[in-house]
Write a protein that holds these residues in place. Structure first.
Motif, PDB file in Angstrom:
ATOM      1  N   GLY A 284     -23.744 -30.226  22.333  1.00  0.00           N
ATOM      2  CA  GLY A 284     -22.317 -30.260  22.046  1.00  0.00           C
ATOM      3  C   GLY A 284     -21.874 -29.110  21.171  1.00  0.00           C
ATOM      4  O   GLY A 284     -22.463 -28.021  21.178  1.00  0.00           O
ATOM      5  N   THR A 285     -20.835 -29.333  20.373  1.00  0.00           N
ATOM      6  CA  THR A 285     -20.267 -28.253  19.568  1.00  0.00           C
ATOM      7  C   THR A 285     -21.164 -27.835  18.419  1.00  0.00           C
ATOM      8  O   THR A 285     -20.896 -26.831  17.763  1.00  0.00           O
ATOM      9  CB  THR A 285     -18.900 -28.676  19.001  1.00  0.00           C
ATOM     10  OG1 THR A 285     -19.060 -29.867  18.229  1.00  0.00           O
ATOM     11  CG2 THR A 285     -17.900 -28.925  20.111  1.00  0.00           C
TER      12      THR A 285
ATOM     13  N   MET B 267     -18.602 -38.701  18.145  1.00  0.00           N
ATOM     14  CA  MET B 267     -17.159 -38.930  18.202  1.00  0.00           C
ATOM     15  C   MET B 267     -16.775 -40.319  17.681  1.00  0.00           C
ATOM     16  O   MET B 267     -15.591 -40.617  17.546  1.00  0.00           O
ATOM     17  CB  MET B 267     -16.643 -38.751  19.629  1.00  0.00           C
ATOM     18  CG  MET B 267     -16.746 -37.317  20.151  1.00  0.00           C
ATOM     19  SD  MET B 267     -16.039 -36.086  19.023  1.00  0.00           S
ATOM     20  CE  MET B 267     -14.351 -36.641  18.916  1.00  0.00           C
TER      21      MET B 267
ATOM     22  N   GLU C  39     -17.770 -35.690  23.157  1.00  0.00           N
ATOM     23  CA  GLU C  39     -17.971 -34.275  22.827  1.00  0.00           C
ATOM     24  C   GLU C  39     -18.708 -33.629  24.000  1.00  0.00           C
ATOM     25  O   GLU C  39     -19.823 -33.145  23.886  1.00  0.00           O
ATOM     26  CB  GLU C  39     -18.783 -34.178  21.525  1.00  0.00           C
ATOM     27  CG  GLU C  39     -18.910 -32.782  20.958  1.00  0.00           C
ATOM     28  CD  GLU C  39     -20.089 -32.670  20.012  1.00  0.00           C
ATOM     29  OE1 GLU C  39     -20.085 -31.734  19.207  1.00  0.00           O
ATOM     30  OE2 GLU C  39     -21.027 -33.493  20.088  1.00  0.00           O
TER      31      GLU C  39
ATOM     32  N   GLY D 234     -11.889 -35.213  25.808  1.00  0.00           N
ATOM     33  CA  GLY D 234     -13.133 -34.455  25.906  1.00  0.00           C
ATOM     34  C   GLY D 234     -12.779 -33.047  26.333  1.00  0.00           C
ATOM     35  O   GLY D 234     -11.608 -32.675  26.337  1.00  0.00           O
TER      36      GLY D 234
ATOM     37  N   MET E 256     -14.240 -28.230  17.437  1.00  0.00           N
ATOM     38  CA  MET E 256     -13.727 -29.610  17.434  1.00  0.00           C
ATOM     39  C   MET E 256     -12.201 -29.592  17.418  1.00  0.00           C
ATOM     40  O   MET E 256     -11.548 -30.376  18.121  1.00  0.00           O
ATOM     41  CB  MET E 256     -14.260 -30.362  16.224  1.00  0.00           C
ATOM     42  CG  MET E 256     -15.757 -30.656  16.267  1.00  0.00           C
ATOM     43  SD  MET E 256     -16.209 -32.043  17.312  1.00  0.00           S
ATOM     44  CE  MET E 256     -15.690 -33.417  16.282  1.00  0.00           C
TER      45      MET E 256
ATOM     46  N   LEU F  81     -10.800 -32.648  19.635  1.00  0.00           N
ATOM     47  CA  LEU F  81     -11.725 -33.756  19.411  1.00  0.00           C
ATOM     48  C   LEU F  81     -11.569 -34.319  18.001  1.00  0.00           C
ATOM     49  O   LEU F  81     -12.555 -34.532  17.281  1.00  0.00           O
ATOM     50  CB  LEU F  81     -13.167 -33.278  19.642  1.00  0.00           C
ATOM     51  CG  LEU F  81     -13.445 -32.646  21.003  1.00  0.00           C
ATOM     52  CD1 LEU F  81     -14.885 -32.157  21.083  1.00  0.00           C
ATOM     53  CD2 LEU F  81     -13.149 -33.632  22.130  1.00  0.00           C
TER      54      LEU F  81
END
Length: 312
Positions: free
Chosen positions: A109-110, A200, A249, A276, A291, A296
């Motif tokens: 993810g991020t 999340m 995410e 998302g 984010m 998010l």
């Protein structure tokens, strides 16, 4: 004050604990042991750790061979390369062959944002979810990660476990239940259902608080297992609230949002909105910047929930 912890910390702790308890636990890594914290397992059990180099396909194939000999291998690499480059081996050598391999995608993810856009996986859950007989687990924080690792070991079959790199808020505790395939209801509600996965959960709970200030009662379900999805919990909550929002995410394509949409279509159709990433590649930056960029955060989640309610 909310504490924050790296999910990979929980992963390393649980892996070492399993190593002491079970001599069939083996760990393979793609020359990223320091980043993935698998170096801690290596230091405790050097004879059961293998650095395979930057060779994701080889890691998966070797892990499948170990599983054929009765071992329980944890195959570790960055999520985008392990699920992308190693996809054919995961599909055929592991899943099709019924091997008890744990595929562990790190830097997910991020949390991979600072590594650069090419290293940021927003499709890994979708890739693994599409493989028959693959179980997909996305823990919320470090504490739940420990439980997920232990559950993955006890589960007989292939598992994909998604591990973030950077610190995220601690939401679960030692007393929070964890069972593969079972959602956790963190908040009761009557107007809209918010379903999150992974880290999340924190932003989703904040969104529920924002909605409460507006007089909206939001139910929050945490779906740490994206496959098999807890369809009964989804349908039950949808019947109660009449509107659903998913939060992940990850791409809304073939991730949690898709899994929930499929469930609702078959069991109890209600208005659904998905939060998302929207069919895009990742970007370079910091985790916080991405984010914000991808929406998010609690405020966009709450706004999306109001849209879902309006669509009833």
């Amino acid at each position: 004050m909310t504490t924050t912890t790296e999910p990979r910390e929980g992963y390393a702790r649980a892996l070492i604990e399993l190593g002491h308890q079970h001599d069939d636990v083996f760990v393979l890594d793609a020359d990223c042991a320091k980043s993935n914290y698998t170096n801690r397992f290596r230091d405790e059990f050097p004879d059961r750790f293998f650095n395979m180099g930057i060779a994701e396909c080889d890691i998966v194939g070797t892990a499948a061979g170990m599983a054929a000999l009765g071992k329980v291998p944890f195959a570790n690499a960055y999520a985008n390369f392990l699920t992308g480059r190693g996809y054919d081996q995961v599909r055929i050598s592991v899943a099709y062959s019924g091997r008890n391999v744990k595929i562990v995608g790190h830097n997910a993810g991020t949390s991979a944002a600072q590594e650069g856009a090419t290293h940021l996986p927003l499709e890994d859950i979708g890739l693994m979810r599409a493989i028959p007989d693959m179980t997909v687990i996305v823990p919320a924080d470090s504490c739940e990660m420990e439980k997920a690792v232990r559950a993955a070991y006890e589960f007989d079959g292939p598992v994909y476990l998604r591990v973030g790199k950077l610190k995220v808020p601690d939401v679960t505790t030692a007393d929070t239940p964890f069972e593969i395939g079972k959602a956790i209801r963190f908040r009761e509600g009557s107007d809209v259902t918010l379903i999150s996965t992974g880290n999340m959960l924190f932003e989703t709970l904040k969104a529920a608080e924002i909605l409460a200030e507006k007089g909206v009662s939001a139910e929050v379900l945490h779906m740490h297992t994206v496959k098999p999805i807890d369809s009964e919990a989804i349908a039950e909550s949808a019947r109660k609230t009449g509107a659903v929002v998913t939060v992940e995410e990850h791409s809304i394509l073939n991730g949690l949002g898709s899994a929930v949409a499929e469930t609702l279509c078959e069991k109890y159709p209600v208005p659904l909105r998905r939060v998302g990433t929207k069919d895009v590649f990742g970007l370079s930056g910091t985790m916080d910047e991405l984010m914000d960029y991808f929406g998010l955060r609690a405020e966009p989640i709450a706004a999306t929930a109001l849209e879902a309610i309006q669509a009833k």
